[in-house]
Write a protein that holds these residues in place. Structure first.
Motif: not given
Length: 133
Positions: A21-43
């Motif tokens: 999810e993209l949270l903030e955008v300004s010139e030359g900057k950006a912030k986003a987040k990702m809620e960790i779910k089971e499909h984000h996990l490795n072995g």
């Protein structure tokens, strides 16, 4: 900057697919987040490096295209500093340098406790064509 945010929210289908999810955008900057779910996990049940990379790469793309001209990544490097198993990851991109053809960015990925999870550095080639917004 709202048009840039809307452009990436609507058009970056991979980021949407993996839950960024993209949270903030300004010139030359950006912030986003990702809620960790089971499909984000490795072995071994920690967040997969590709998931962390994807989060960092999105803010890199948004920050570098925030000037309204097409910017294409030409070189990136990531260092993974801390394993994470749950919660939410945040990525923040900041422009370090820019000229008519090249720009560089530093991206920090942090967890819920503001602990540094990864650092990402990227360089883009800035094309002359305007972003289609």
């Amino acid at each position: 900057m709202e048009k840039i945010k809307q452009f990436f929210t609507e058009n970056d289908k991979f980021a949407e697919y993996v839950g960024i999810e993209l949270l903030e955008v300004s010139e030359g900057k950006a912030k986003a987040k990702m809620e960790i779910k089971e499909h984000h996990l490795n072995g071994v049940k920690t967040v997969h490096g590709a998931a962390i990379f994807s989060l960092a790469d999105l803010v890199f793309a948004v920050a570098s295209n925030s000037h309204g001209t097409v910017a294409m990544g030409i070189n990136v490097s990531i260092s993974y500093l801390k394993a994470v198993k749950a919660g939410t990851l945040f990525a923040e991109a900041k422009e370090v340098s820019i000229n008519p053809k090249l720009a560089t960015y530093d991206i920090h990925v942090t967890d819920d406790g503001n602990n540094l999870v990864a650092t990402f550095q990227g360089m883009v080639y800035r094309k002359k064509e305007a972003l289609d917004i």
